[in-house]
Design a protein around this motif. Structure first.
Motif, PDB file in Angstrom:
ATOM      1  N   SER A 270     -54.037  27.200 -37.058  1.00 45.31           N
ATOM      2  CA  SER A 270     -54.323  25.954 -37.872  1.00 45.31           C
ATOM      3  C   SER A 270     -52.424  25.332 -39.513  1.00 45.31           C
ATOM      4  O   SER A 270     -53.412  24.252 -39.485  1.00 45.31           O
ATOM      5  N   ASP A 271     -51.703  26.479 -39.242  1.00 47.65           N
ATOM      6  CA  ASP A 271     -51.003  26.034 -39.756  1.00 47.65           C
ATOM      7  C   ASP A 271     -50.460  25.218 -39.724  1.00 47.65           C
ATOM      8  O   ASP A 271     -49.318  25.461 -39.146  1.00 47.65           O
ATOM      9  N   VAL A 272     -50.429  24.057 -39.476  1.00 49.90           N
ATOM     10  CA  VAL A 272     -49.141  23.106 -38.804  1.00 49.90           C
ATOM     11  C   VAL A 272     -48.321  22.605 -39.395  1.00 49.90           C
ATOM     12  O   VAL A 272     -46.911  22.136 -38.235  1.00 49.90           O
ATOM     13  N   VAL A 273     -47.618  23.556 -40.080  1.00 52.36           N
ATOM     14  CA  VAL A 273     -46.253  22.819 -40.591  1.00 52.36           C
ATOM     15  C   VAL A 273     -45.914  23.502 -39.999  1.00 52.36           C
ATOM     16  O   VAL A 273     -44.771  24.338 -39.640  1.00 52.36           O
ATOM     17  N   ALA A 274     -45.833  25.580 -39.837  1.00 53.74           N
ATOM     18  CA  ALA A 274     -45.499  27.316 -39.655  1.00 53.74           C
ATOM     19  C   ALA A 274     -44.978  26.127 -37.819  1.00 53.74           C
ATOM     20  O   ALA A 274     -44.639  26.268 -37.522  1.00 53.74           O
ATOM     21  N   ILE A 275     -46.536  25.871 -37.870  1.00 56.08           N
ATOM     22  CA  ILE A 275     -46.225  25.068 -35.980  1.00 56.08           C
ATOM     23  C   ILE A 275     -45.136  24.097 -35.554  1.00 56.08           C
ATOM     24  O   ILE A 275     -44.544  24.342 -34.959  1.00 56.08           O
ATOM     25  N   ASN A 276     -44.780  23.464 -36.710  1.00 52.07           N
ATOM     26  CA  ASN A 276     -43.848  22.364 -36.696  1.00 52.07           C
ATOM     27  C   ASN A 276     -42.843  22.409 -36.923  1.00 52.07           C
ATOM     28  O   ASN A 276     -41.811  22.467 -35.666  1.00 52.07           O
ATOM     29  N   ASN A 277     -42.785  23.469 -37.504  1.00 54.84           N
ATOM     30  CA  ASN A 277     -41.597  24.102 -37.775  1.00 54.84           C
ATOM     31  C   ASN A 277     -40.778  25.069 -36.924  1.00 54.84           C
ATOM     32  O   ASN A 277     -39.601  25.006 -36.681  1.00 54.84           O
ATOM     33  N   LYS A 278     -41.651  25.896 -36.481  1.00 53.18           N
ATOM     34  CA  LYS A 278     -41.784  26.917 -34.891  1.00 53.18           C
ATOM     35  C   LYS A 278     -40.845  25.981 -34.010  1.00 53.18           C
ATOM     36  O   LYS A 278     -39.899  26.134 -33.872  1.00 53.18           O
ATOM     37  N   ALA A 279     -41.160  24.368 -33.663  1.00 53.68           N
ATOM     38  CA  ALA A 279     -40.881  24.232 -32.568  1.00 53.68           C
ATOM     39  C   ALA A 279     -39.919  23.756 -32.895  1.00 53.68           C
ATOM     40  O   ALA A 279     -38.769  23.546 -31.789  1.00 53.68           O
ATOM     41  N   LEU A 280     -39.286  23.141 -34.334  1.00 48.41           N
ATOM     42  CA  LEU A 280     -38.085  22.762 -34.650  1.00 48.41           C
ATOM     43  C   LEU A 280     -36.976  23.744 -34.298  1.00 48.41           C
ATOM     44  O   LEU A 280     -35.511  23.240 -33.857  1.00 48.41           O
ATOM     45  N   CYS A 281     -37.606  25.018 -34.764  1.00 38.60           N
ATOM     46  CA  CYS A 281     -37.043  26.203 -34.392  1.00 38.60           C
ATOM     47  C   CYS A 281     -36.159  26.451 -32.873  1.00 38.60           C
ATOM     48  O   CYS A 281     -35.231  27.007 -32.736  1.00 38.60           O
ATOM     49  N   LEU A 282     -36.713  26.200 -32.590  1.00 40.46           N
ATOM     50  CA  LEU A 282     -37.255  27.012 -30.611  1.00 40.46           C
ATOM     51  C   LEU A 282     -35.878  25.587 -30.359  1.00 40.46           C
ATOM     52  O   LEU A 282     -35.248  25.595 -29.455  1.00 40.46           O
ATOM     53  N   MET A 283     -35.966  24.600 -31.083  1.00 39.98           N
ATOM     54  CA  MET A 283     -35.189  22.993 -30.011  1.00 39.98           C
ATOM     55  C   MET A 283     -34.588  23.192 -30.479  1.00 39.98           C
ATOM     56  O   MET A 283     -32.963  23.312 -30.262  1.00 39.98           O
ATOM     57  N   TYR A 284     -33.676  23.849 -32.478  1.00 38.75           N
ATOM     58  CA  TYR A 284     -32.587  24.631 -32.756  1.00 38.75           C
ATOM     59  C   TYR A 284     -31.900  25.384 -31.700  1.00 38.75           C
ATOM     60  O   TYR A 284     -30.481  25.453 -31.406  1.00 38.75           O
ATOM     61  N   LEU A 285     -32.106  26.090 -31.213  1.00 36.76           N
ATOM     62  CA  LEU A 285     -32.319  27.161 -30.339  1.00 36.76           C
ATOM     63  C   LEU A 285     -32.434  26.976 -28.424  1.00 36.76           C
ATOM     64  O   LEU A 285     -31.479  28.191 -27.900  1.00 36.76           O
ATOM     65  N   ARG A 286     -32.361  25.346 -28.853  1.00 31.90           N
ATOM     66  CA  ARG A 286     -31.566  24.893 -27.562  1.00 31.90           C
ATOM     67  C   ARG A 286     -32.980  25.818 -25.813  1.00 31.90           C
ATOM     68  O   ARG A 286     -32.971  25.392 -25.387  1.00 31.90           O
ATOM     69  N   ASP A 287     -34.013  25.676 -26.581  1.00 31.06           N
ATOM     70  CA  ASP A 287     -35.375  26.230 -26.178  1.00 31.06           C
ATOM     71  C   ASP A 287     -36.276  25.310 -25.835  1.00 31.06           C
ATOM     72  O   ASP A 287     -37.094  25.405 -26.712  1.00 31.06           O
ATOM     73  N   LEU A 288     -35.557  23.923 -25.441  1.00 32.57           N
ATOM     74  CA  LEU A 288     -36.970  22.709 -25.796  1.00 32.57           C
ATOM     75  C   LEU A 288     -38.188  22.649 -24.491  1.00 32.57           C
ATOM     76  O   LEU A 288     -39.375  22.330 -25.038  1.00 32.57           O
ATOM     77  N   ALA A 289     -38.478  23.708 -23.463  1.00 34.27           N
ATOM     78  CA  ALA A 289     -39.206  24.571 -22.915  1.00 34.27           C
ATOM     79  C   ALA A 289     -40.353  24.363 -23.899  1.00 34.27           C
ATOM     80  O   ALA A 289     -41.568  24.101 -23.689  1.00 34.27           O
ATOM     81  N   ASP A 290     -39.830  26.176 -24.100  1.00 35.06           N
ATOM     82  CA  ASP A 290     -41.426  26.328 -25.328  1.00 35.06           C
ATOM     83  C   ASP A 290     -41.242  25.301 -26.296  1.00 35.06           C
ATOM     84  O   ASP A 290     -42.496  25.841 -27.078  1.00 35.06           O
ATOM     85  N   SER A 291     -40.787  24.870 -26.853  1.00 37.58           N
ATOM     86  CA  SER A 291     -40.521  24.119 -28.499  1.00 37.58           C
ATOM     87  C   SER A 291     -41.859  23.436 -28.488  1.00 37.58           C
ATOM     88  O   SER A 291     -42.504  23.118 -29.072  1.00 37.58           O
ATOM     89  N   ILE A 292     -41.444  22.762 -26.897  1.00 40.54           N
ATOM     90  CA  ILE A 292     -42.655  21.424 -26.067  1.00 40.54           C
ATOM     91  C   ILE A 292     -44.290  21.911 -26.050  1.00 40.54           C
ATOM     92  O   ILE A 292     -45.075  21.060 -26.273  1.00 40.54           O
ATOM     93  N   LYS A 293     -43.747  23.499 -25.597  1.00 39.05           N
ATOM     94  CA  LYS A 293     -45.031  24.044 -25.183  1.00 39.05           C
ATOM     95  C   LYS A 293     -45.705  24.397 -26.915  1.00 39.05           C
ATOM     96  O   LYS A 293     -47.202  24.510 -26.637  1.00 39.05           O
ATOM     97  N   VAL A 294     -44.989  24.551 -27.464  1.00 37.04           N
ATOM     98  CA  VAL A 294     -45.559  25.725 -28.855  1.00 37.04           C
ATOM     99  C   VAL A 294     -47.059  24.048 -29.520  1.00 37.04           C
ATOM    100  O   VAL A 294     -47.702  23.556 -29.262  1.00 37.04           O
ATOM    101  N   LEU A 295     -46.047  22.439 -29.638  1.00 32.45           N
ATOM    102  CA  LEU A 295     -46.579  21.639 -29.731  1.00 32.45           C
ATOM    103  C   LEU A 295     -47.920  20.735 -29.257  1.00 32.45           C
ATOM    104  O   LEU A 295     -48.696  20.276 -29.333  1.00 32.45           O
ATOM    105  N   GLU A 296     -47.138  21.278 -28.214  1.00 34.16           N
ATOM    106  CA  GLU A 296     -48.402  21.099 -27.161  1.00 34.16           C
ATOM    107  C   GLU A 296     -50.159  22.063 -26.597  1.00 34.16           C
ATOM    108  O   GLU A 296     -51.245  21.122 -27.216  1.00 34.16           O
ATOM    109  N   ASN A 297     -49.170  22.821 -27.101  1.00 38.95           N
ATOM    110  CA  ASN A 297     -50.506  23.641 -27.560  1.00 38.95           C
ATOM    111  C   ASN A 297     -51.283  23.409 -28.834  1.00 38.95           C
ATOM    112  O   ASN A 297     -52.713  23.754 -28.950  1.00 38.95           O
ATOM    113  N   SER A 298     -51.083  23.422 -29.413  1.00 40.67           N
ATOM    114  CA  SER A 298     -51.156  22.414 -30.936  1.00 40.67           C
ATOM    115  C   SER A 298     -51.844  21.760 -31.002  1.00 40.67           C
ATOM    116  O   SER A 298     -53.267  21.722 -31.652  1.00 40.67           O
TER     117      SER A 298
END
Length: 352
Positions: A270-298
């Motif tokens: 439930s560490d929402v800061v880590a969840i949110n920032n992980k998704a942002l990092c994946l977006m910066y890595l141009r992995d939009l599919a996984d970044s969306i999945k991280v947030l949707e799963n949370s």
């Protein structure tokens, strides 16, 4: 509230009021702020409140509810019209010896003092806010110096809370030098306060002092190792992990940042800061599919903590980048939010 005589007999029992207060607490935990306003209004309308402290408790709930619903002017008006002077003897237990035998001190809830100080910032009265927050800090420190040992820890937590609010106000205006001075002053009195040291590192990053931030974050690890001999709490371990990830993000090493955030999420899902920032990092890595999945799963796993406006704004931004039919997807999300979100959630963050 100026007489020392007890209130006249009431038609509502003490047990009823106690149950009403318990009900208000439960509604607050659920984010049912509109229901709180209705309950407070009913209690006031039908004169259910007999004692001074009951009026103040219901005022606190009403002001918090109005603030949560972004009705800042009404919240501040309610406080200022109900309490002429926060330091008035009329709001001390000693003023009612027959009602509160053997009780001393102010009966004003701390939440009222904090809202009274903070609310002007939402009404384009920043200087009033700053002045009141510093007065509140002085009030809290006076309590620390004068209260008994069993209460001092409570007031120290409030001191850190007020100081964090002041730092946020100065940070919003990019007054980072003031933030730095405030933190350093606090650390001279509490040099092993890990949250404060962490804040120091964040401010150093704002100054562009990457090495200073690294040194501050490293000090947290050293203190934890000394105190706990490797048995730090999950909360503290995640503080260390998020700080490491932040340094990686500043250096644009998003792969390493994702690794640190993954470890945080594994320790605390439930560490929402880590969840949110992980998704942002994946977006910066141009992995939009996984970044969306991280947030949707949370949102599926821990909607009570993940359902916040910052995370939803980021998710909708990713939808806009990833999908042509993003409007339909955001409408589906918005409908889901409408069923689960607390009253204070702003649906406009989906940008439909």
């Amino acid at each position: 509230m100026e007489s020392s005589d007890p209130p006249p007999p009431a038609t509502v029992s003490d047990e009823t009021i106690t149950e009403e207060i318990r009900s208000l607490h439960e509604l607050a935990l659920r984010g049912s702020w509109k229901s709180i306003l209705e309950k407070v209004s009913a209690a006031r309308t039908f004169s259910q409140l007999r004692y001074p402290h009951e009026h103040l408790i219901f005022l606190a709930f009403n002001s918090v509810a109005l603030s949560k619903l972004r009705r800042y002017s009404e919240a501040l008006d309610d406080i200022e019209t109900s309490i002429e002077d926060l330091d008035s003897s009329a709001y001390r237990y000693e003023a009612y010896p027959k009602v509160y035998p053997d009780k001393k001190g102010s009966m004003i809830p701390f939440s009222i003092r904090w809202l009274y100080s903070l609310l002007p910032s939402f009404l384009n009265r920043r200087q009033d806010c700053i002045d009141r927050l510093y007065l509140l800090l002085h009030f809290v420190r006076t309590k620390i110096n004068g209260c008994s040992s069993e209460n001092v820890e409570v007031w120290k937590k409030r001191e850190n809370f007020v100081l964090s609010t002041i730092i946020s106000q100065h940070s919003n205006q990019k007054e980072f030098g003031v933030c730095l001075s405030l933190i350093i002053d606090m650390l001279t009195k509490d040099g092993e306060n890990l949250e404060l040291i962490s804040k120091l590192g964040y401010v150093q990053l704002q100054f562009g002092d990457l090495e200073g931030a690294k040194e501050s974050f490293s000090k947290i690890e050293q203190i934890l190792k000394k105190k706990n001999d490797g048995n730090a709490s999950v909360e503290m371990m995640n503080l260390v992990g998020r700080n490491k990830a932040l340094i990686y993000m500043v250096g644009k090493d998003y792969v390493s940042a994702v690794r640190e955030y993954d470890e945080c999420i594994e320790r605390d899902g439930s560490d929402v800061v880590a969840i949110n920032n992980k998704a942002l990092c994946l977006m910066y890595l141009r992995d939009l599919a996984d970044s969306i999945k991280v947030l949707e799963n949370s949102l599926e796993r821990v909607p009570n903590v993940a359902l916040n406006e910052t995370l939803i704004v980021n998710l909708c931004s990713m939808y806009e980048l990833a999908y042509v039919n993003h409007t339909d997807i955001k409408k589906t999300l918005s409908n889901w939010i409408a069923r689960l979100a607390p009253d204070d959630f702003d649906p406009a963050c989906t940008r439909i």
